[in-house]
Design an enzyme around this catalytic site. Structure first.
Site, PDB file in Angstrom:
ATOM      1  N   HIS A   1      35.074  58.680  50.668  1.00 24.12           N
ATOM      2  CA  HIS A   1      36.518  58.819  50.794  1.00 24.12           C
ATOM      3  C   HIS A   1      36.967  58.140  52.076  1.00 24.12           C
ATOM      4  CE1 HIS A   1      40.314  61.604  50.566  1.00 24.12           C
ATOM      5  NE2 HIS A   1      40.621  60.326  50.737  1.00 24.12           N
TER       6      HIS A   1
ATOM      7  N   LYS B   1      45.278  53.865  58.522  1.00 23.62           N
ATOM      8  CA  LYS B   1      45.453  55.226  59.035  1.00 23.62           C
ATOM      9  C   LYS B   1      44.294  55.668  59.922  1.00 23.62           C
ATOM     10  CE  LYS B   1      46.229  60.039  57.666  1.00 23.62           C
ATOM     11  NZ  LYS B   1      46.473  60.982  56.550  1.00 23.62           N
ATOM     12  N   HIS B   2      43.078  55.327  59.536  1.00 28.68           N
ATOM     13  CA  HIS B   2      41.904  55.854  60.232  1.00 28.68           C
ATOM     14  C   HIS B   2      41.137  54.796  61.027  1.00 28.68           C
ATOM     15  CE1 HIS B   2      42.459  59.619  58.093  1.00 28.68           C
ATOM     16  NE2 HIS B   2      42.480  58.962  56.938  1.00 28.68           N
TER      17      HIS B   2
ATOM     18  N   GLU C   1      42.894  53.512  54.208  1.00 27.42           N
ATOM     19  CA  GLU C   1      41.853  54.065  55.078  1.00 27.42           C
ATOM     20  C   GLU C   1      41.775  53.297  56.398  1.00 27.42           C
ATOM     21  OE1 GLU C   1      39.988  56.909  54.581  1.00 27.42           O
ATOM     22  OE2 GLU C   1      41.478  57.125  52.994  1.00 27.42           O
TER      23      GLU C   1
END
Length: 238
Positions: free
Chosen positions: A62, A124-125, A121
Protein backbone atom coordinates in the site's frame (compact mmCIF):
# COMPACT_ATOMS: atom_id res chain seq x y z
CA UNK A 1 20.43 23.26 6.52
CA UNK A 2 20.10 24.51 2.92
CA UNK A 3 22.72 27.19 3.61
CA UNK A 4 25.09 24.47 4.80
CA UNK A 5 24.32 22.45 1.69
CA UNK A 6 24.97 25.42 -0.55
CA UNK A 7 28.33 25.99 1.12
CA UNK A 8 29.14 22.30 0.81
CA UNK A 9 28.43 22.48 -2.91
CA UNK A 10 30.72 25.46 -3.33
CA UNK A 11 33.65 23.74 -1.65
CA UNK A 12 33.09 20.43 -3.42
CA UNK A 13 31.99 18.49 -0.35
CA UNK A 14 30.16 15.16 -0.64
CA UNK A 15 27.76 15.82 2.21
CA UNK A 16 25.30 13.00 1.50
CA UNK A 17 27.97 10.32 1.48
CA UNK A 18 29.50 11.61 4.72
CA UNK A 19 26.40 11.07 6.87
CA UNK A 20 26.83 9.02 10.02
CA UNK A 21 25.49 5.48 9.71
CA UNK A 22 25.00 4.91 13.45
CA UNK A 23 22.40 7.40 14.68
CA UNK A 24 18.86 6.02 14.97
CA UNK A 25 15.96 8.30 14.10
CA UNK A 26 13.75 9.40 17.00
CA UNK A 27 16.61 8.87 19.45
CA UNK A 28 18.40 11.55 21.44
CA UNK A 29 21.48 11.00 19.27
CA UNK A 30 19.66 11.34 15.95
CA UNK A 31 21.42 13.61 13.48
CA UNK A 32 19.76 17.03 13.27
CA UNK A 33 20.67 17.24 9.58
CA UNK A 34 17.53 16.00 7.82
CA UNK A 35 19.63 14.72 4.94
CA UNK A 36 21.37 12.34 7.33
CA UNK A 37 18.39 11.28 9.46
CA UNK A 38 14.75 11.56 8.35
CA UNK A 39 12.72 14.47 9.68
CA UNK A 40 9.77 12.11 10.07
CA UNK A 41 11.66 9.33 11.80
CA UNK A 42 9.00 6.66 12.37
CA UNK A 43 8.24 4.96 9.06
CA UNK A 44 5.31 2.62 8.39
CA UNK A 45 5.41 -0.09 5.73
CA UNK A 46 1.78 -0.93 4.97
CA UNK A 47 0.98 -4.10 3.04
CA UNK A 48 -2.39 -5.28 1.75
CA UNK A 49 -4.06 -8.64 1.37
CA UNK A 50 -6.52 -8.03 -1.45
CA UNK A 51 -8.03 -11.04 -3.24
CA UNK A 52 -7.68 -10.59 -6.99
CA UNK A 53 -4.57 -8.43 -6.76
CA UNK A 54 -0.97 -9.58 -6.84
CA UNK A 55 0.40 -13.13 -6.53
CA UNK A 56 -1.55 -15.69 -4.53
CA UNK A 57 1.37 -16.08 -2.14
CA UNK A 58 2.29 -12.46 -1.51
CA UNK A 59 1.05 -9.36 0.25
CA UNK A 60 1.10 -6.32 -2.01
CA UNK A 61 2.22 -2.84 -1.05
CA UNK A 62 0.00 0.00 0.00
CA UNK A 63 2.77 2.42 0.89
CA UNK A 64 5.82 3.51 2.85
CA UNK A 65 4.65 6.28 5.16
CA UNK A 66 6.94 8.54 7.21
CA UNK A 67 5.36 9.74 10.46
CA UNK A 68 6.42 11.89 13.37
CA UNK A 69 8.18 10.02 16.18
CA UNK A 70 4.99 10.30 18.25
CA UNK A 71 3.06 8.48 15.56
CA UNK A 72 1.31 11.65 14.38
CA UNK A 73 1.00 11.91 10.63
CA UNK A 74 3.19 13.97 8.34
CA UNK A 75 1.33 16.75 6.47
CA UNK A 76 -1.68 15.28 4.63
CA UNK A 77 -0.85 17.27 1.52
CA UNK A 78 2.72 16.04 1.35
CA UNK A 79 5.89 17.92 2.20
CA UNK A 80 7.05 19.46 -1.08
CA UNK A 81 4.47 20.54 -3.66
CA UNK A 82 7.27 21.32 -6.13
CA UNK A 83 8.17 17.62 -6.24
CA UNK A 84 4.61 16.30 -6.39
CA UNK A 85 3.90 14.45 -9.61
CA UNK A 86 0.93 13.04 -11.48
CA UNK A 87 3.04 10.88 -13.80
CA UNK A 88 5.03 8.64 -11.47
CA UNK A 89 4.50 5.52 -13.57
CA UNK A 90 6.22 7.04 -16.60
CA UNK A 91 9.08 8.40 -14.47
CA UNK A 92 9.80 4.99 -12.94
CA UNK A 93 9.40 3.15 -16.24
CA UNK A 94 11.90 5.44 -17.96
CA UNK A 95 14.40 5.42 -15.09
CA UNK A 96 14.24 1.77 -14.01
CA UNK A 97 12.13 -0.63 -16.07
CA UNK A 98 12.94 -3.54 -13.75
CA UNK A 99 11.53 -1.67 -10.76
CA UNK A 100 8.49 -0.67 -12.81
CA UNK A 101 7.76 -4.27 -13.79
CA UNK A 102 8.15 -5.45 -10.19
CA UNK A 103 5.75 -2.76 -9.03
CA UNK A 104 3.15 -3.95 -11.52
CA UNK A 105 3.23 -7.27 -9.66
CA UNK A 106 3.72 -6.23 -6.05
CA UNK A 107 2.28 -2.70 -5.91
CA UNK A 108 -0.92 -2.82 -7.97
CA UNK A 109 -3.81 -0.47 -7.39
CA UNK A 110 -7.01 -2.17 -6.29
CA UNK A 111 -8.84 0.78 -7.85
CA UNK A 112 -7.56 0.02 -11.35
CA UNK A 113 -5.11 2.85 -12.05
CA UNK A 114 -1.53 2.25 -10.97
CA UNK A 115 -0.26 5.67 -12.00
CA UNK A 116 -2.85 7.52 -9.93
CA UNK A 117 -2.09 5.26 -6.95
CA UNK A 118 1.68 5.59 -7.19
CA UNK A 119 1.50 9.34 -7.83
CA UNK A 120 -0.62 9.74 -4.71
CA UNK A 121 1.82 7.70 -2.61
CA UNK A 122 4.77 9.73 -3.84
CA UNK A 123 3.19 13.16 -3.56
CA UNK A 124 1.70 12.56 -0.10
CA UNK A 125 4.31 10.30 1.48
CA UNK A 126 7.44 10.08 -0.64
CA UNK A 127 8.05 13.82 -0.58
CA UNK A 128 8.12 13.61 3.24
CA UNK A 129 11.16 11.32 3.33
CA UNK A 130 13.65 14.12 3.93
CA UNK A 131 16.72 11.99 3.19
CA UNK A 132 15.53 11.72 -0.43
CA UNK A 133 15.37 15.49 -0.91
CA UNK A 134 17.34 16.36 -4.08
CA UNK A 135 19.63 18.61 -2.00
CA UNK A 136 20.78 15.52 -0.12
CA UNK A 137 22.39 13.86 -3.15
CA UNK A 138 26.01 14.39 -4.15
CA UNK A 139 25.17 14.46 -7.87
CA UNK A 140 21.39 14.45 -8.13
CA UNK A 141 19.72 13.28 -11.34
CA UNK A 142 16.06 14.13 -11.93
CA UNK A 143 13.80 11.33 -10.75
CA UNK A 144 16.49 9.70 -8.61
CA UNK A 145 14.58 10.51 -5.42
CA UNK A 146 11.43 8.93 -6.82
CA UNK A 147 13.18 5.71 -7.81
CA UNK A 148 14.97 5.49 -4.46
CA UNK A 149 11.71 5.86 -2.52
CA UNK A 150 9.84 3.19 -4.42
CA UNK A 151 12.84 0.85 -4.52
CA UNK A 152 13.23 1.12 -0.74
CA UNK A 153 9.57 0.22 -0.23
CA UNK A 154 9.90 -2.75 -2.58
CA UNK A 155 13.08 -3.92 -0.85
CA UNK A 156 11.42 -3.76 2.55
CA UNK A 157 8.39 -5.69 1.30
CA UNK A 158 10.72 -8.41 0.04
CA UNK A 159 12.84 -8.45 3.19
CA UNK A 160 9.85 -8.50 5.54
CA UNK A 161 7.78 -11.21 3.87
CA UNK A 162 4.52 -11.28 5.82
CA UNK A 163 3.13 -14.20 3.83
CA UNK A 164 6.15 -16.30 4.83
CA UNK A 165 5.90 -15.12 8.44
CA UNK A 166 2.34 -16.39 8.57
CA UNK A 167 2.90 -19.64 6.66
CA UNK A 168 5.95 -20.53 8.75
CA UNK A 169 3.63 -20.46 11.74
CA UNK A 170 0.88 -22.53 10.14
CA UNK A 171 -1.27 -19.59 9.05
CA UNK A 172 -2.29 -19.99 5.42
CA UNK A 173 -4.96 -18.49 3.13
CA UNK A 174 -8.35 -20.13 3.28
CA UNK A 175 -8.35 -20.48 7.06
CA UNK A 176 -9.64 -18.62 10.07
CA UNK A 177 -7.25 -17.68 12.85
CA UNK A 178 -7.35 -15.51 15.92
CA UNK A 179 -5.90 -12.03 15.85
CA UNK A 180 -3.62 -13.13 18.69
CA UNK A 181 -2.26 -16.02 16.60
CA UNK A 182 -1.53 -13.65 13.74
CA UNK A 183 0.19 -11.16 16.02
CA UNK A 184 2.29 -13.90 17.57
CA UNK A 185 3.34 -15.19 14.15
CA UNK A 186 4.59 -11.76 13.10
CA UNK A 187 6.37 -11.10 16.37
CA UNK A 188 8.10 -14.49 16.45
CA UNK A 189 9.25 -14.15 12.83
CA UNK A 190 10.37 -10.51 12.75
CA UNK A 191 11.01 -9.79 16.42
CA UNK A 192 8.51 -6.92 16.52
CA UNK A 193 4.77 -6.41 16.84
CA UNK A 194 2.69 -5.43 13.82
CA UNK A 195 -0.49 -3.44 13.27
CA UNK A 196 -3.02 -5.83 11.73
CA UNK A 197 -6.25 -4.44 10.31
CA UNK A 198 -9.46 -6.13 9.24
CA UNK A 199 -12.55 -5.26 7.27
CA UNK A 200 -15.69 -6.97 8.59
CA UNK A 201 -13.61 -9.68 10.24
CA UNK A 202 -11.45 -10.33 7.17
CA UNK A 203 -7.73 -9.59 7.05
CA UNK A 204 -6.98 -6.51 4.94
CA UNK A 205 -3.67 -4.90 6.00
CA UNK A 206 -0.49 -5.58 7.92
CA UNK A 207 1.73 -2.64 8.88
CA UNK A 208 5.30 -2.86 10.14
CA UNK A 209 7.03 0.07 11.85
CA UNK A 210 10.63 1.16 11.49
CA UNK A 211 13.16 3.63 12.77
CA UNK A 212 15.97 4.62 10.40
CA UNK A 213 19.64 4.26 11.22
CA UNK A 214 21.59 6.98 9.47
CA UNK A 215 20.22 7.88 6.07
CA UNK A 216 18.73 4.66 4.77
CA UNK A 217 19.00 1.61 7.06
CA UNK A 218 15.58 0.59 8.35
CA UNK A 219 15.34 -1.03 11.79
CA UNK A 220 12.05 -2.72 12.68
CA UNK A 221 10.32 -1.74 15.92
CA UNK A 222 6.99 -2.48 17.60
CA UNK A 223 3.90 -0.97 16.00
CA UNK A 224 2.20 1.74 18.03
CA UNK A 225 -1.12 -0.15 18.00
CA UNK A 226 -2.30 -3.69 17.34
CA UNK A 227 -4.83 -2.67 14.69
CA UNK A 228 -8.54 -3.30 14.25
CA UNK A 229 -8.55 -7.12 14.04
CA UNK A 230 -9.94 -8.96 17.05
CA UNK A 231 -11.25 -12.42 17.80
CA UNK A 232 -11.47 -14.72 14.78
CA UNK A 233 -10.01 -13.38 11.55
CA UNK A 234 -10.70 -14.75 8.08
CA UNK A 235 -7.60 -15.04 5.88
CA UNK A 236 -9.15 -15.55 2.44
CA UNK A 237 -7.52 -17.11 -0.59
CA UNK A 238 -6.82 -14.84 -3.49
Amino acid sequence: MKAVLALATLIGSTLASSCSSTALSCSNSANSDTCCSPEYGLVVLNMQWAPGYGPDNAFTLHGLWPDKCSGAYAPSGGCDSNRASSSIASVIKSKDSSLYNSMLTYWPSNQGNNNVFWSHEWSKHGTCVSTYDPDCYDNYEEGEDIVDYFQKAMDLRSQYNVYKAFSSNGITPGGTYTATEMQSAIESYFGAKAKIDCSSGTLSDVALYFYVRGRDTYVITDALSTGSCSGDVEYPTK
